[in-house]
Design an enzyme around this catalytic site. Sequence first.
Site, short mmCIF file in Angstrom:
data_model
loop_
_atom_site.label_atom_id
_atom_site.label_comp_id
_atom_site.label_asym_id
_atom_site.label_seq_id
_atom_site.Cartn_x
_atom_site.Cartn_y
_atom_site.Cartn_z
N LYS A 44 24.96 79.15 -109.98
CA LYS A 44 25.46 77.79 -110.17
C LYS A 44 26.97 77.82 -110.42
O LYS A 44 27.47 78.70 -111.13
CB LYS A 44 24.76 77.15 -111.39
N CYS A 131 32.98 69.77 -105.59
CA CYS A 131 32.01 69.03 -106.42
C CYS A 131 32.35 67.55 -106.42
O CYS A 131 33.45 67.18 -106.81
CB CYS A 131 31.96 69.53 -107.86
O1 RRO Z 1 26.81 69.79 -110.30
C1 RRO Z 1 26.95 68.93 -109.40
O2 RRO Z 1 26.88 67.72 -109.62
C2 RRO Z 1 27.23 69.31 -108.02
C3 RRO Z 1 28.20 70.22 -107.65
BR1 RRO Z 1 29.18 71.23 -108.89
C4 RRO Z 1 28.48 70.43 -106.28
O3 RRO Z 1 29.35 71.21 -105.88
N1 RRO Z 1 27.76 69.72 -105.38
C5 RRO Z 1 26.81 68.85 -105.74
O4 RRO Z 1 26.19 68.24 -104.87
N2 RRO Z 1 26.54 68.65 -107.07
#
Ligand code: RRO
Length: 312
Positions: A44, A131
């Site tokens: 993650k 993100c």
């Molecule tokens: O954690 C998120 O909300 C998230 C991330 Br970091 C990302 O790069 N892509 C996404 O769809 N959700």
Amino acid sequence: ADISTTLAGVKLPNLLFNASGVCCQTEADLKLMVESESGSLITKSATFEQRDGNPSPRYTPLPGGIGSINSMGLPNEGYEYYLNYAKNYDYSSKKPLFISLSGLSLADNVKMCEAFVAADLPCVLEINYSCPNVPGKPQMGYDLEAMEHSLSVLAPIIKKPFGIKLPPYFDIAHFDQAAAVFNKFDNLAFVTCINSVGNGLAIDFETEEALIKPKDGFGGLGGLMVLNTALANVNAFHRRLPGKQVIGVGGVVSGKEAFLHVLAGASAVQIGTQLKEEGPGVFARIAKELSDIMVAKGYKTLEDFRGKVKTL
Ligand code: RRO
């Protein structure tokens, strides 16, 4: 058929792994990935400090199998947790480890990259520039000047081959401009296309409510509905980044979509929404389906058809 591949100089027994964010936040999640038939695994996206992320509900599949929406908000255990995981990882397992970093500032990305470099591990970094879900933090992938500055600082720190996670682009001029930036960095070995299609809105027809709570219901779209945007981004960068590789992600629900990603130019394929919905058994299923497609078409290796989409 042989579905092995090489990414950033490391060998993967097969081209499939998780999209960062799915089944990879905790050691328990990562254990499921290690035990699966994936060819690799990625953690993650990490920030410098631990984060709880946005309030729930913050992920839901969409009706009809068309995909998913999420606004997780970068929940993660903090980079030291993933650094510790990387230090204890069994690299002899033949399943290479990728680490996703998503610092909230360049200074945080510098500190995290320096810590991973100091540990001198065989894992590969993927810097997340895309993100869509942290309130007040625009996606850096859409600010090419900021992304170029970030790469000009991080690439010399990382020194060895690394990758970046990109948002989808929707204009030919943006493919050209982004590729011109990426081609300036020799140790930028791969781009991962695509992150979720940012800031969609899903509404329940009966209740008239947004399906997720954060950001008035706005969140990143994934799954089958983004397949064609993903294929376009994979192919656009495959064509524009000679000597670099592309990881395809977006809309893979069966061997057929994995095959299409490779035809578009992907050297590996990550799975997000379908992994979340089906669980880690997805890797054995899709590996088998892809292998069967290759046998039926007479392809022995991925190189036999990678990037060979025919145009009219
Ligand atoms: O954690 C998120 O909300 C998230 C991330 Br970091 C990302 O790069 N892509 C996404 O769809 N959700």
